[in-house]
Design a protein around this motif. Sequence first.
Motif, PDB file in Angstrom:
ATOM      1  N   VAL A  90       0.857  -1.181   0.000  1.00  0.00           N
ATOM      2  CA  VAL A  90       0.000   0.000   0.000  1.00  0.00           C
ATOM      3  C   VAL A  90       0.899   1.238   0.000  1.00  0.00           C
ATOM      4  N   LYS A 134      -5.359   3.370   8.118  1.00  0.00           N
ATOM      5  CA  LYS A 134      -5.716   2.360   9.118  1.00  0.00           C
ATOM      6  C   LYS A 134      -6.903   1.519   8.637  1.00  0.00           C
ATOM      7  N   VAL A 137      -5.823  -0.858   5.781  1.00  0.00           N
ATOM      8  CA  VAL A 137      -5.048  -1.984   6.277  1.00  0.00           C
ATOM      9  C   VAL A 137      -5.963  -3.004   6.959  1.00  0.00           C
ATOM     10  N   GLU A 138      -6.905  -2.515   7.740  1.00  0.00           N
ATOM     11  CA  GLU A 138      -7.833  -3.423   8.424  1.00  0.00           C
ATOM     12  C   GLU A 138      -8.666  -4.208   7.419  1.00  0.00           C
ATOM     13  N   ALA A 141      -6.384  -7.017   5.773  1.00  0.00           N
ATOM     14  CA  ALA A 141      -5.728  -7.994   6.638  1.00  0.00           C
ATOM     15  C   ALA A 141      -6.484  -9.314   6.692  1.00  0.00           C
ATOM     16  N   ILE A 149       1.469  -6.974   5.350  1.00  0.00           N
ATOM     17  CA  ILE A 149       1.058  -5.813   4.559  1.00  0.00           C
ATOM     18  C   ILE A 149       2.116  -4.736   4.764  1.00  0.00           C
ATOM     19  N   VAL A 151       3.069  -0.882   4.245  1.00  0.00           N
ATOM     20  CA  VAL A 151       2.521   0.454   3.999  1.00  0.00           C
ATOM     21  C   VAL A 151       3.694   1.423   3.892  1.00  0.00           C
ATOM     22  N   LEU A 167       0.289   2.338  13.618  1.00  0.00           N
ATOM     23  CA  LEU A 167      -0.520   1.226  13.122  1.00  0.00           C
ATOM     24  C   LEU A 167      -0.285   0.001  14.005  1.00  0.00           C
ATOM     25  N   ILE A 176       1.889  -6.052  10.036  1.00  0.00           N
ATOM     26  CA  ILE A 176       1.795  -4.727   9.420  1.00  0.00           C
ATOM     27  C   ILE A 176       3.168  -4.066   9.512  1.00  0.00           C
TER      28      ILE A 176
END
Length: 517
Positions: A90, A134, A137-138, A141, A149, A151, A167, A176
Amino acid sequence: MSDLVPDTTDFARQPDRLDLESPATAELDGAGCHAGADVLREATNKAQGSELLARYAADYPVGPHDQPQSMCPAFGSLRVGLRMRRTATVLSGSACCVYGLTFTSHFYGARRTVGYVPFSSETLVTGKLFEDIKEAVENLADPDLYDAIVVTNLCVPTASGVPLRLLKKQINGVRIIGIDVPGFGIPTHAEAKDVLAGAMLAYARSEAEAGPVAAPATRPDRPTVTLLGEMFPADPVGIGMMLEPLGLAAGPVVPTREWRELYAALDCAVVAAIHPFYTASVREFEAAGRPVVGSAPVGAEGTAAWLDAIGAACGVDPAKVEAAKARFVPAIRGALAANPIKGRITVAGYEGSELLVARLLIESGAEVPYVGTACPRTRWSDPDREWLEARGVTVQFRASLEQDIAAVETFRPDLAIGTTPVVQHAKQQAIPALYFTNLISARPLMGPAGAGSLAQVVNAAMGNKARFDKMTAFFEDVGSGPAAGVWEDTPQDRPAFKKKYAALNEAARKAAEAVGS
């Protein structure tokens, strides 16, 4: 209906504006990603503290100039993430930057979606951008799809202080990893690979210290040598063959292709810094108690010295090391002798393996007066630097485009190996040239397979000198000087006009300087 009219005394609407005193935007007013590097650095230090850029400055020191001319650094970390299985990527940055990075990644063969969290002035200033990241990402996941992931903050979110460190470290079992890869903090895309590789190694090391972790798909029954730095796929296989007589095996290549390989990389006997600028990764290996050896098994002398260093680091019986050298070094010498390279060659690039390529060319018989690399000098590059300098080679770390071009002009080589603009300049001078990234680093360099691997392409390129001379003579002066551009009539040079307008421009310049003095 009058009761629906708001009380303007209590609820007067304030004009929309940026809070220019906010640490996130104080230095970016009206500039954004087009602000100068100094402005962005100052904004970053105000928004995030000085630790981030101070660490990058220590890990990736620049030279006398601001930084080398390379592609956007984030391209390096992006490619590392896109090559890893079960890893989502991301980006958070300006739309133009994300478009360029995505396009370039897919041009180079990425077959993975690149996630993008857009922002506006409002979401950046209010902190909504972090909430958007946020949420993204949630939503991503899913442990059935991903192990991790990644970022990445690009320039503006980094300078604005978007706090990826806040995060969660793990969501639904998915790791993450948040990193900042600003163009004003990371000098080259090669070093940005280390930023992500180092962050992943740090995470994996903390997991291994906390308890049992997943075993790699294949696990050698001998101590391993982790290979640090991207290389041609055949090279790890060749290195493994040379390590076998020492009772060792080739371990994973870092950056890895999947998460659990990170555990295997950390669980090694020694780390071979094939690319010597992976400073953050080396820090993690040293924290895990692993010794690091520089250089690589390139050419006969390089292979012998590297086997000695690996054997010493792993406590291998010297007799085994000598047996391995007796088996492979003569074969390499034979391959080099069977594929000689005769001619003067300058080498430049931004991949990090430029010194290794120069060594191989010299052992093949070539004269190499200059090697330029956009990467920094480190203690792990010292063996190659010392070997080259002992043979009269000028080694330029953090080389600029101007220095690489000056080397072509000074040495007038039979072949110039370099970046795209160096190749363009050389060909304009009727000097054969090869693009380092696509034509040189895309070949094996290590051991017997590497010996002679460059001869065919290098000798073929130098053999084209007569064609360059023929084309230069045929097109002499076409499209240059006063004849540049498209014309209906044959253009005439008018030096008198040039002199007249040069004088007028100089007078205007002096008048402008005099204003207010």
